[in-house]
Design an enzyme around this catalytic site. Sequence first.
Site, mmCIF file in Angstrom:
data_model
loop_
_atom_site.group_PDB
_atom_site.id
_atom_site.type_symbol
_atom_site.label_atom_id
_atom_site.label_comp_id
_atom_site.label_asym_id
_atom_site.label_seq_id
_atom_site.Cartn_x
_atom_site.Cartn_y
_atom_site.Cartn_z
ATOM 1 N N THR A 11 3.914 0.744 -5.125
ATOM 2 C CA THR A 11 3.960 1.626 -3.792
ATOM 3 C C THR A 11 5.042 0.965 -2.580
ATOM 4 O O THR A 11 4.583 1.609 -2.164
ATOM 5 C CB THR A 11 2.775 1.841 -3.183
ATOM 6 N N ALA A 88 3.431 -7.910 -3.805
ATOM 7 C CA ALA A 88 3.324 -9.632 -3.276
ATOM 8 C C ALA A 88 2.283 -9.358 -2.121
ATOM 9 O O ALA A 88 2.527 -8.485 -1.206
ATOM 10 C CB ALA A 88 4.441 -10.752 -3.059
ATOM 11 N N SER A 90 4.610 -10.408 1.785
ATOM 12 C CA SER A 90 5.425 -9.903 1.850
ATOM 13 C C SER A 90 5.702 -10.897 2.958
ATOM 14 O O SER A 90 7.724 -10.765 3.468
ATOM 15 C CB SER A 90 6.524 -9.427 1.281
ATOM 16 N N THR A 133 12.756 -14.877 -3.970
ATOM 17 C CA THR A 133 13.259 -15.043 -2.424
ATOM 18 C C THR A 133 13.646 -15.565 -2.021
ATOM 19 O O THR A 133 14.375 -16.855 -2.419
ATOM 20 C CB THR A 133 11.984 -14.287 -1.654
ATOM 21 N N GLU A 135 13.627 -16.535 0.669
ATOM 22 C CA GLU A 135 13.436 -17.715 1.584
ATOM 23 C C GLU A 135 12.909 -18.505 0.792
ATOM 24 O O GLU A 135 12.633 -20.181 1.774
ATOM 25 C CB GLU A 135 12.191 -17.112 2.313
ATOM 26 N N TYR A 157 4.460 -18.092 3.133
ATOM 27 C CA TYR A 157 5.038 -16.876 1.772
ATOM 28 C C TYR A 157 6.559 -17.897 0.983
ATOM 29 O O TYR A 157 6.028 -17.752 -0.333
ATOM 30 C CB TYR A 157 5.956 -15.820 2.981
ATOM 31 N N LYS A 161 6.034 -18.495 -3.691
ATOM 32 C CA LYS A 161 7.105 -17.975 -3.587
ATOM 33 C C LYS A 161 7.301 -19.202 -4.578
ATOM 34 O O LYS A 161 8.307 -18.636 -5.194
ATOM 35 C CB LYS A 161 8.089 -17.229 -3.214
ATOM 36 N N HIS A 187 16.985 -7.023 1.621
ATOM 37 C CA HIS A 187 17.031 -5.933 1.028
ATOM 38 C C HIS A 187 16.052 -4.974 2.058
ATOM 39 O O HIS A 187 15.269 -4.958 1.643
ATOM 40 C CB HIS A 187 17.440 -5.462 -0.443
#
Length: 373
Positions: A11, A88, A90, A133, A135, A157, A161, A187
């Site tokens: 979703t 996640a 995020s 990511t 990051e 985060y 990850k 993105h």
Amino acid sequence: MSKVALITGVTGQDGSYLAEFLLEKGYEVHGIKRRASSFNTERVDHIYQDPHTCNPKFHLHYGDLSDTSNLTRILREVQPDEVYNLGAMSHVAVSFESPEYTADVDAMGTLRLLEAIRFLGLEKKTRFYQASTSELYGLVQEIPQKETTPFYPRSPYAVAKLYAYWITVNYRESYGMYACNGILFNHESPRRGETFVTRKITRAIANIAQGLESCLYLGNMDSLRDWGHAKDYVKMQWMMLQQEQPEDFVIATGVQYSVRQFVEMAAAQLGIKLRFEGTGVEEKGIVVSVTGHDAPGVKPGDVIIAVDPRYFRPAEVETLLGDPTKAHEKLGWKPEITLREMVSEMVANDLEAAKKHSLLKSHGYDVAIALES
């Protein structure tokens, strides 16, 4: 026979675009969504299919990356050919407020999926994509960043990850699983969550233009990012699972802009020209001129951009710039949508909503604009 895909985070921005993409390719798509007190399926409502219809191709399952038994049951029932782990916690800033939850979902959630695939004996059938990511690079060790660049995460985060990245590599090497990481640089799209900086900008600029807000408050406008369109990036995610051998890839445009430049582009879409004065927390964005008919709520001299120190991160990531050479050379992938095209699409989407709110307000209705605190 149709391939079967399972998407966590279906979703969300990426999940909804990926579901569309796979359905167009003839897949049967299953998505995992969390239980919420209100409906949170607006990004996939247009592809939802009534389970009572004949042979539906899109299915939603209640689930959570923190629930091992739930994930195992869904995998057993669905028997997917491909799993895309896009779910996640995020939001980088929120991860500082909820570090334990972030670790549980983003790090351990990935392990739970990989272990469930192995436990069910699906390691030779099911291909696994992990949404990683940029990051991870954090305090960057080289510019641009590529697949071999050392990681230096700067947030809970990113640290979570990082575990997810390496556990994916470990299961690939230890158990021969087809498991790979897509190192996604920023993105965006009109479906981007409203608390992320790009959508916060396009939404606020549209509201300011219509007289619904007076000022947009931001953190570090000097931050440099490599921004692409989510539609381009989900195609690359699919391409990664179609190879003979699993590999990790950087997914990026190779072009970098500052947050300030993004603001200027968004404002320009509505005929607003800005100039910036001051430095640091004293920096202001001032309207120089207004052309066209989309910004009746602003005039030259208005201060519509300001800095709020609350939005500075405890540990800043100053610059991110991806090197997508490997994706170009090995898979033939390259982004098709430019940043300006993406900004135009996002602003147009938010302007449409702002005009509706403005119309209601002009007829005497109270219009509450939800803003990030």
